[in-house]
Every structure is written in C-alpha cells, then in structure tokens.
Design a protein around this motif. Structure first.
Motif, PDB file in Angstrom:
ATOM      1  N   ASP A   1       0.834  -1.209   0.000  1.00  0.00           N
ATOM      2  CA  ASP A   1       0.000   0.000   0.000  1.00  0.00           C
ATOM      3  C   ASP A   1       0.868   1.257   0.000  1.00  0.00           C
ATOM      4  O   ASP A   1       0.590   2.220  -0.714  1.00  0.00           O
ATOM      5  CB  ASP A   1      -0.922   0.039   1.222  1.00  0.00           C
ATOM      6  CG  ASP A   1      -2.025  -1.002   1.149  1.00  0.00           C
ATOM      7  OD1 ASP A   1      -2.294  -1.509   0.031  1.00  0.00           O
ATOM      8  OD2 ASP A   1      -2.594  -1.332   2.204  1.00  0.00           O
TER       9      ASP A   1
ATOM     10  N   GLN B   1       2.267   2.022  -3.251  1.00  0.00           N
ATOM     11  CA  GLN B   1       1.232   2.547  -4.156  1.00  0.00           C
ATOM     12  C   GLN B   1       1.129   4.073  -4.079  1.00  0.00           C
ATOM     13  O   GLN B   1       0.711   4.716  -5.029  1.00  0.00           O
ATOM     14  CB  GLN B   1      -0.138   1.931  -3.837  1.00  0.00           C
ATOM     15  CG  GLN B   1      -0.256   0.461  -4.165  1.00  0.00           C
ATOM     16  CD  GLN B   1      -0.221   0.216  -5.651  1.00  0.00           C
ATOM     17  OE1 GLN B   1      -0.895   0.889  -6.426  1.00  0.00           O
ATOM     18  NE2 GLN B   1       0.584  -0.741  -6.058  1.00  0.00           N
ATOM     19  N   TRP B   2       1.514   4.643  -2.943  1.00  0.00           N
ATOM     20  CA  TRP B   2       1.444   6.096  -2.793  1.00  0.00           C
ATOM     21  C   TRP B   2       2.274   6.793  -3.855  1.00  0.00           C
ATOM     22  O   TRP B   2       1.973   7.930  -4.222  1.00  0.00           O
ATOM     23  CB  TRP B   2       1.937   6.532  -1.429  1.00  0.00           C
ATOM     24  CG  TRP B   2       1.191   5.982  -0.250  1.00  0.00           C
ATOM     25  CD1 TRP B   2      -0.003   5.300  -0.259  1.00  0.00           C
ATOM     26  CD2 TRP B   2       1.594   6.045   1.109  1.00  0.00           C
ATOM     27  NE1 TRP B   2      -0.353   4.949   1.011  1.00  0.00           N
ATOM     28  CE2 TRP B   2       0.604   5.389   1.882  1.00  0.00           C
ATOM     29  CE3 TRP B   2       2.690   6.594   1.761  1.00  0.00           C
ATOM     30  CZ2 TRP B   2       0.686   5.283   3.262  1.00  0.00           C
ATOM     31  CZ3 TRP B   2       2.774   6.489   3.145  1.00  0.00           C
ATOM     32  CH2 TRP B   2       1.778   5.837   3.881  1.00  0.00           C
TER      33      TRP B   2
ATOM     34  N   ARG C   1      -3.869   8.327  -5.043  1.00  0.00           N
ATOM     35  CA  ARG C   1      -3.681   7.114  -4.235  1.00  0.00           C
ATOM     36  C   ARG C   1      -3.182   7.454  -2.843  1.00  0.00           C
ATOM     37  O   ARG C   1      -3.579   6.834  -1.867  1.00  0.00           O
ATOM     38  CB  ARG C   1      -2.709   6.147  -4.916  1.00  0.00           C
ATOM     39  CG  ARG C   1      -3.319   5.494  -6.114  1.00  0.00           C
ATOM     40  CD  ARG C   1      -2.714   4.153  -6.390  1.00  0.00           C
ATOM     41  NE  ARG C   1      -3.294   3.613  -7.608  1.00  0.00           N
ATOM     42  CZ  ARG C   1      -2.704   2.726  -8.351  1.00  0.00           C
ATOM     43  NH1 ARG C   1      -1.517   2.257  -8.029  1.00  0.00           N
ATOM     44  NH2 ARG C   1      -3.294   2.275  -9.439  1.00  0.00           N
TER      45      ARG C   1
ATOM     46  N   SER D   1      -5.609   6.977   0.831  1.00  0.00           N
ATOM     47  CA  SER D   1      -5.219   6.061   1.900  1.00  0.00           C
ATOM     48  C   SER D   1      -5.183   6.839   3.205  1.00  0.00           C
ATOM     49  O   SER D   1      -4.551   7.887   3.295  1.00  0.00           O
ATOM     50  CB  SER D   1      -3.819   5.503   1.583  1.00  0.00           C
ATOM     51  OG  SER D   1      -3.177   5.057   2.755  1.00  0.00           O
TER      52      SER D   1
END
Length: 184
Positions: A51, A54-55, A61, A65
């Motif tokens: 995750d 993914q930033w 994105r 989050s």
C-alpha cells in the motif's frame, strides 16, 4: 478529524542525507501511524509495504489512503506548508453539506481562513479566482471553491507530492516496512 497530527514529531530530519540515515525514522513514523489508527486492528486496515509503495503512483492514491493522507499531512506540517492540504480537505468536507445555512457559515469561514488576502492559512491562487470566490461566498453553492481546489491540488501534485516521495520520511517508512516484511 482523527487524522490531524497536532504536534509533528521533531525527530524527523528533513535535511539531506549526511551519509548515515536515521534508522529509527521509519519505525517512529510507523508507530505514530499505528497509534493514530489504533482502532484499526483488522488486517485489511493495517499499513503494508504494498500500500505504501502505491502512494508513489499518484497523489490520488496517497490521499485516498488514511495512512497516506496522515503521513503526507505530517510531512507538510514539518515543511510549514500544510495550508494546501488543509484547504483541500476542508473543501471536501464543505461539499458534503446540505443545509444552505451551514453552507453560508462554512463558506465565509473557509474564505476568512484560506482565501482572503493575508488570511492565516492563505492559499496560493490567482487574483481572479480569489475575487470570484469573494463574490460567490455571498450566496455560496457546493461548487464555489472548486476552481481554487483544482489549483491547490495542482500545486500539491507538482510541488509537495514529488518532494514527499523524495523525502527521508517516505524512504525510511518504506525501508522499515520492507524490513518488517522480510522478517515475516
């Protein structure tokens, strides 16, 4: 908001890497994030390396989050440039209002706090956009801050977001998560 970090940690060294990285930086940030979301003990809501990686794909994105948003806000506070994210989030909340009475009061407050020249958290927008908002706040609509919000998002995407991705904070967080993943 539960995501607001009141006192940014002082142990974050945003200066360039002087040969020795602060190994505790990523661990400290992980602990802070876990404490902020301590009610999120379900496996699907935990901070993961995937995750966090993914930033780096897009600002959307990162902001989508809860951990990404909290980390980005902390980073911006440390740089004393958190007015843009605060304005953007305030506008997102403003768009959810349904009462015209609440909308009028909130629009005036947003204008006074972020848009008005010399306001406490003045955002960097052009004169025409500022004047248009000044007019529209008299009879506010859900869209009255849309143009300014687009401008601010663009500034974050072009300026703050790339700096965040290059920051010691983000790199150390990725390293700490990678170490944790290797240990299982």
């Amino acid at each position: 908001h539960g995501l607001i970090v009141q006192n940014p940690p002082t142990q974050f060294n945003m200066a360039g890497d002087d040969g020795g990285r602060n190994k505790n930086l990523g661990k400290n940030l992980m602990c802070r994030l876990k404490c902020m979301f301590s009610d999120s003990s379900a496996p699907e809501s935990r901070l993961s390396l995937e995750d966090t990686q993914q930033w780096a794909h897009s600002l959307d994105r990162l902001l989508g989050s809860k951990y990404g948003l909290a980390t980005f806000r902390t980073f911006l506070k440390l740089e004393y440039s958190d007015e843009n994210i605060e304005f953007w989030l305030t506008c997102e909340d403003y768009k959810k209002l349904t009462s015209s009475h609440k909308m009028t009061a909130r629009a005036k407050k947003i204008f006074e706090q972020f848009v008005k020249a010399e306001s406490p958290k003045e955002i960097n927008i052009d004169y025409h956009t500022r004047e248009e908002i000044k007019r529209s706040v008299r009879k506010p609509t859900v869209q009255c801050f849309d143009e300014a919000q687009k401008i601010v998002y663009g500034l974050m995407e072009r300026d703050s977001y790339p700096r965040f991705l290059r920051s010691e904070m983000y790199k150390s967080l990725l390293e700490s998560l990678a170490e944790d993943a290797e240990r299982g």
